[in-house]
Design an enzyme around this catalytic site. Structure first.
Site, PDB file in Angstrom:
ATOM      1  N   CYS A 172       0.809  -1.215   0.000  1.00 56.89           N
ATOM      2  CA  CYS A 172       0.000   0.000   0.000  1.00 56.89           C
ATOM      3  C   CYS A 172       0.842   1.264   0.000  1.00 56.89           C
ATOM      4  O   CYS A 172       0.402   2.302  -0.518  1.00 56.89           O
ATOM      5  CB  CYS A 172      -0.985  -0.009   1.163  1.00 56.89           C
ATOM      6  SG  CYS A 172      -0.260   0.165   2.812  1.00 56.89           S
ATOM      7  N   ASP A 173       2.061   1.229   0.529  1.00 49.71           N
ATOM      8  CA  ASP A 173       2.942   2.398   0.530  1.00 49.71           C
ATOM      9  C   ASP A 173       3.128   2.964  -0.876  1.00 49.71           C
ATOM     10  O   ASP A 173       3.320   4.172  -1.063  1.00 49.71           O
ATOM     11  CB  ASP A 173       4.334   2.046   1.062  1.00 49.71           C
ATOM     12  CG  ASP A 173       4.362   1.158   2.279  1.00 49.71           C
ATOM     13  OD1 ASP A 173       3.397   0.398   2.491  1.00 49.71           O
ATOM     14  OD2 ASP A 173       5.370   1.186   2.999  1.00 49.71           O
ATOM     15  N   ALA A 174       3.106   2.072  -1.874  1.00 52.35           N
ATOM     16  CA  ALA A 174       3.388   2.474  -3.246  1.00 52.35           C
ATOM     17  C   ALA A 174       2.420   3.532  -3.751  1.00 52.35           C
ATOM     18  O   ALA A 174       2.755   4.280  -4.676  1.00 52.35           O
ATOM     19  CB  ALA A 174       3.337   1.249  -4.162  1.00 52.35           C
ATOM     20  N   PHE A 176       1.571   6.200  -2.370  1.00 52.88           N
ATOM     21  CA  PHE A 176       2.175   7.527  -2.143  1.00 52.88           C
ATOM     22  C   PHE A 176       3.381   7.727  -3.046  1.00 52.88           C
ATOM     23  O   PHE A 176       3.620   8.835  -3.531  1.00 52.88           O
ATOM     24  CB  PHE A 176       2.605   7.670  -0.683  1.00 52.88           C
ATOM     25  CG  PHE A 176       3.265   8.997  -0.375  1.00 52.88           C
ATOM     26  CD1 PHE A 176       2.523  10.059   0.102  1.00 52.88           C
ATOM     27  CD2 PHE A 176       4.634   9.188  -0.552  1.00 52.88           C
ATOM     28  CE1 PHE A 176       3.120  11.290   0.389  1.00 52.88           C
ATOM     29  CE2 PHE A 176       5.244  10.398  -0.274  1.00 52.88           C
ATOM     30  CZ  PHE A 176       4.475  11.460   0.201  1.00 52.88           C
TER      31      PHE A 176
END
Length: 384
Positions: A172-174, A176
């Site tokens: 999920c970081d991707a 951003f």
């Protein structure tokens, strides 16, 4: 804003003492967040190469194009746009020139794309087309060779870096790291292919990792079935903060009224409601969002959530009366985590899951989150 001399010395490569924070009574309320942000930025600028300040150093911490440092520079672009002294923007430009405007070395890895957000900002502020040429070349390679691996996150025996799905946005970081850069590149070049690809991958990631019941994102597929000792799902604060801040940075770059903008607005509002409800009474969010009891202060997730909620109020997407108290508590919590010399503490170190945090823990990306939050809280203060 003050402390221009500090920043000038940092840019010149000279040692500088960090000035004391201005007393609250000496600063107009609308400027207080920016004064603190500049102080924290000055502390970090003076120590960009000092790895002793980071509690958990990875093989990427010292790399000037890595995501750890790049998120700080994203925050710096927001601070420059908020009216900081010219030295802030000059620092961003100088960083880009040192890096020769190159993304990270892995062309398909979203974490190596986040630094390009600052290059795209620099291109609009005097650096010109040369500042985005390497970014465009990288994203052209992504478009030409779009990986077709599944989003399931499997770490092979050879190690994390060989995880096949990292060539897509399977964590999920991707959301951003890469989408705001692709969307901004589409806007600057007029080439809609970058936006089309970004939105296709955004919704693939969302469909895979978003929990419709909890209105939160799993960090990656390894966490679908994991539970804590009380049987609760593991939703990582910073991981969801990455997504929430990614929405704030991506949604303004979509055509108004488009299907993608409408869907992303609905996603934002659903997450905002859930995130606001999970704030602890002390203003922080717990590292594991559903497990607040006994949790430490944590400023990276708190910074991103405060930023995203303040941005949503300023953009007219959520009700000010309902959400402003949440933003105020979050900002007050961030203020308490700034030490007298300007060091931001209580930043959970590099990880992919909730962990413990100590008062002395800091990191470039945590500072970036605070800078983003400060700029939107300052805007909110100006809309009395």
């Amino acid at each position: 804003m003050k402390s221009v001399s500090l920043l000038a010395l940092v840019l010149a490569g000279l040692p500088a003492a960090v000035p004391a924070q201005a007393p609250a009574s000496a600063t107009a309320p609308a400027q207080q967040p920016l004064v603190l942000a500049e102080k924290v930025a000055g502390w970090q600028l003076a120590r960009m190469g000092d790895l002793s300040q980071v509690s958990r150093v990875t093989d990427e911490t010292a790399r000037p194009r890595s995501w750890e440092q790049a998120v700080f520079w994203v925050g710096m672009t927001a601070l420059a746009d908020a009216g900081a002294p010219p030295a802030i923007g000059q620092a961003v430009q100088a960083m880009g020139r040192r890096n020769e405007w190159q993304p990270g070395h892995r062309p398909f890895f979203a974490d190596d794309h986040v630094i390009t957000q600052s290059y795209l900002w620099a291109a609009k502020h005097g650096a010109g087309a040369a500042a985005i040429a390497p970014t465009r070349a990288t994203f052209d390679k992504v478009l030409a060779q779009q990986p077709r691996v599944h989003l399931s996150f499997y770490v092979p025996p050879s190690g994390y870096g060989d995880t096949a799905c990292l060539s897509r946005w399977c964590w999920c970081d991707a959301l951003f790291m890469a989408p705001p850069a692709m969307l901004e590149l589409a806007r600057q070049t007029g080439d809609a292919r970058y936006r089309t690809h970004a939105m296709s991958e955004w919704w693939a990631t969302t469909d895979f990792l978003y929990d419709e019941q909890e209105k939160l994102f799993f960090r990656d597929s390894r966490f679908f079935e994991r539970r804590d000792d009380k049987g609760r799902k593991l939703f990582w604060s910073r991981g969801n903060g990455w997504v929430f801040a990614g929405i704030a940075r991506s949604l303004p770059l979509l055509p108004k009224g488009s299907a993608d903008a409408v869907r992303m607005t609905a996603l934002y509002r659903a997450m905002a409601k859930r995130i606001a409800a999970l704030q602890k009474p002390d203003g922080y969010w717990a590292p594991s969002l559903l497990a607040p009891e006994g949790s430490p202060p944590e400023t990276s997730g708190t910074g991103f959530f405060t930023y995203g909620l303040a941005w949503g109020i300023n953009a007219g997407l959520i009700d000010r009366a309902a959400y402003e108290p949440v933003v105020r508590r979050g900002w007050a919590a961030l203020e308490r985590a700034v030490q007298p010399d300007g060091k931001l503490g209580y930043v959970q170190q590099v990880s992919d899951r909730p962990e413990q945090v100590a008062a002395g823990d800091t990191q470039y990306y945590g500072v970036g989150a605070l800078l983003l939050a400060a700029t939107e809280v300052a805007r909110l203060n100006g809309k009395r």
